[in-house]
Design a protein around this motif. Sequence first.
Motif, PDB file in Angstrom:
ATOM      1  N   VAL A 260       0.794  -1.405   0.000  1.00  0.00           N
ATOM      2  CA  VAL A 260      -0.146  -0.044  -0.193  1.00  0.00           C
ATOM      3  C   VAL A 260       0.708   0.889   0.198  1.00  0.00           C
ATOM      4  CG1 VAL A 260      -1.760   1.054   1.069  1.00  0.00           C
ATOM      5  CG2 VAL A 260      -2.390  -1.243   1.255  1.00  0.00           C
TER       6      VAL A 260
ATOM      7  N   LYS B 195      -0.715   7.009   2.676  1.00  0.00           N
ATOM      8  CA  LYS B 195      -0.997   6.050   3.235  1.00  0.00           C
ATOM      9  C   LYS B 195      -2.526   6.903   3.795  1.00  0.00           C
ATOM     10  CE  LYS B 195       0.672   2.346   4.544  1.00  0.00           C
ATOM     11  NZ  LYS B 195       0.757   1.017   6.040  1.00  0.00           N
ATOM     12  N   PRO B 196      -2.181   7.733   4.984  1.00  0.00           N
ATOM     13  CA  PRO B 196      -3.455   7.413   4.850  1.00  0.00           C
ATOM     14  C   PRO B 196      -4.845   8.634   4.393  1.00  0.00           C
ATOM     15  CG  PRO B 196      -1.586   8.356   6.819  1.00  0.00           C
ATOM     16  CD  PRO B 196      -1.092   7.804   5.711  1.00  0.00           C
TER      17      PRO B 196
ATOM     18  N   TYR C 206      -6.067   6.014   2.233  1.00  0.00           N
ATOM     19  CA  TYR C 206      -7.373   4.933   3.177  1.00  0.00           C
ATOM     20  C   TYR C 206      -8.726   5.884   3.184  1.00  0.00           C
ATOM     21  CZ  TYR C 206      -4.399   1.075   4.284  1.00  0.00           C
ATOM     22  OH  TYR C 206      -4.095  -0.545   3.454  1.00  0.00           O
ATOM     23  N   ARG C 207      -8.604   7.271   2.968  1.00  0.00           N
ATOM     24  CA  ARG C 207     -10.225   8.028   3.204  1.00  0.00           C
ATOM     25  C   ARG C 207     -10.980   7.815   1.993  1.00  0.00           C
ATOM     26  NH1 ARG C 207      -7.339  13.542   3.838  1.00  0.00           N
ATOM     27  NH2 ARG C 207      -6.460  13.398   5.660  1.00  0.00           N
ATOM     28  N   HIS C 208     -10.165   7.505   0.968  1.00  0.00           N
ATOM     29  CA  HIS C 208     -10.835   6.835  -0.257  1.00  0.00           C
ATOM     30  C   HIS C 208     -10.892   5.130  -0.056  1.00  0.00           C
ATOM     31  CE1 HIS C 208     -10.993  10.841  -1.934  1.00  0.00           C
ATOM     32  NE2 HIS C 208      -9.455  10.914  -1.147  1.00  0.00           N
ATOM     33  N   PHE C 209     -10.335   4.312   0.422  1.00  0.00           N
ATOM     34  CA  PHE C 209     -10.496   2.527   0.250  1.00  0.00           C
ATOM     35  C   PHE C 209     -10.369   2.283   1.860  1.00  0.00           C
ATOM     36  CE2 PHE C 209      -8.475   3.893  -3.657  1.00  0.00           C
ATOM     37  CZ  PHE C 209      -9.726   3.557  -4.669  1.00  0.00           C
ATOM     38  N   THR C 210     -11.151   1.912   2.072  1.00  0.00           N
ATOM     39  CA  THR C 210     -11.629   0.855   3.928  1.00  0.00           C
ATOM     40  C   THR C 210     -10.039  -0.030   4.572  1.00  0.00           C
ATOM     41  OG1 THR C 210     -13.014  -0.905   2.718  1.00  0.00           O
ATOM     42  CG2 THR C 210     -13.543   1.057   3.564  1.00  0.00           C
ATOM     43  N   ASP C 211      -9.570  -0.346   2.636  1.00  0.00           N
ATOM     44  CA  ASP C 211      -8.938  -0.925   3.535  1.00  0.00           C
ATOM     45  C   ASP C 211      -8.074  -1.905   1.658  1.00  0.00           C
ATOM     46  OD1 ASP C 211     -10.163  -3.758   2.031  1.00  0.00           O
ATOM     47  OD2 ASP C 211     -10.236  -3.718   4.437  1.00  0.00           O
ATOM     48  N   ARG C 212      -6.895  -2.501   2.224  1.00  0.00           N
ATOM     49  CA  ARG C 212      -6.203  -2.863   1.000  1.00  0.00           C
ATOM     50  C   ARG C 212      -7.399  -3.793   0.226  1.00  0.00           C
ATOM     51  NH1 ARG C 212      -1.392  -4.771  -0.977  1.00  0.00           N
ATOM     52  NH2 ARG C 212      -1.193  -6.564  -2.613  1.00  0.00           N
TER      53      ARG C 212
ATOM     54  N   ASP D  63     -10.473  -3.368  -0.642  1.00  0.00           N
ATOM     55  CA  ASP D  63     -10.904  -2.990  -0.921  1.00  0.00           C
ATOM     56  C   ASP D  63     -10.715  -1.712  -2.446  1.00  0.00           C
ATOM     57  OD1 ASP D  63     -13.884  -1.327  -1.579  1.00  0.00           O
ATOM     58  OD2 ASP D  63     -12.853   0.248  -0.010  1.00  0.00           O
ATOM     59  N   LEU D  64      -9.231  -1.630  -2.578  1.00  0.00           N
ATOM     60  CA  LEU D  64      -8.124  -0.557  -3.673  1.00  0.00           C
ATOM     61  C   LEU D  64      -8.671  -2.144  -4.467  1.00  0.00           C
ATOM     62  CD1 LEU D  64      -6.408   1.433  -4.167  1.00  0.00           C
ATOM     63  CD2 LEU D  64      -4.697   0.173  -3.466  1.00  0.00           C
TER      64      LEU D  64
END
Length: 214
Positions: A18, A29-30, A33-39, A41-42
């Motif tokens: 990530v 990274k923060p 993670y505002r746009h994707f809940t976790d890896r 999701d990405l």
Amino acid sequence: MVAAAMDAVRRHGPGVSVADIAAVAGITKPVLYRHFTDRADLQRAVGEQAAGLLMARIAPALTGQLEPAEQVRAAIDAFLAGIEEEPQLWRFVVHNPAERGAGAEIVDDARETIARMLATLLGERLRAQGRDSGGAEAWAHGLVGMVQSAGDWWLERRTMTRAALTDYLTALIWSGVAGVLGVDTGPREQRAGGPLRLIPSAGDPAGRQEADHA
């Protein structure tokens, strides 16, 4: 960010972190993670884009006005060309051991779409001939699974050219499809699927199976 993630996968491979993805995107990274809940999701977002690219290659072959044997060959070659062009994306979505679940559902959706299109094609041709079309969906899923498995093997081994693998798979699949449809697999159909010599000749004592490309 999805485009940046795809570039990061191409650059670093399916095990990309990530942090690597965020660096390519030019963010932290923060922020990512505002746009994707976790890896996962990405990965799902990347998988949807990658599947779209692959489907854009395959759909014209399945929906175009081609002779049946040519249609089979075109669809196989389109799939193989897609994974050959984006091998790292294919591995990231399908074979990434860290997040298999996220990629699996995307692959299942793409495979279902392709199989549905192929089943419709087979079913229509069978019904037009007054034949039983009950097996069309099962055959379609079996064919899609076989080509995917062969493509995975080829992507890792590369013991033959893409054209040769396309010819071999076309010969095998078209022989089965033609048998179901009651189509004569004469010289014209063999040429459409790529010239192949699958039966050893009398002068070939080793019994090798070769693809004779024009």
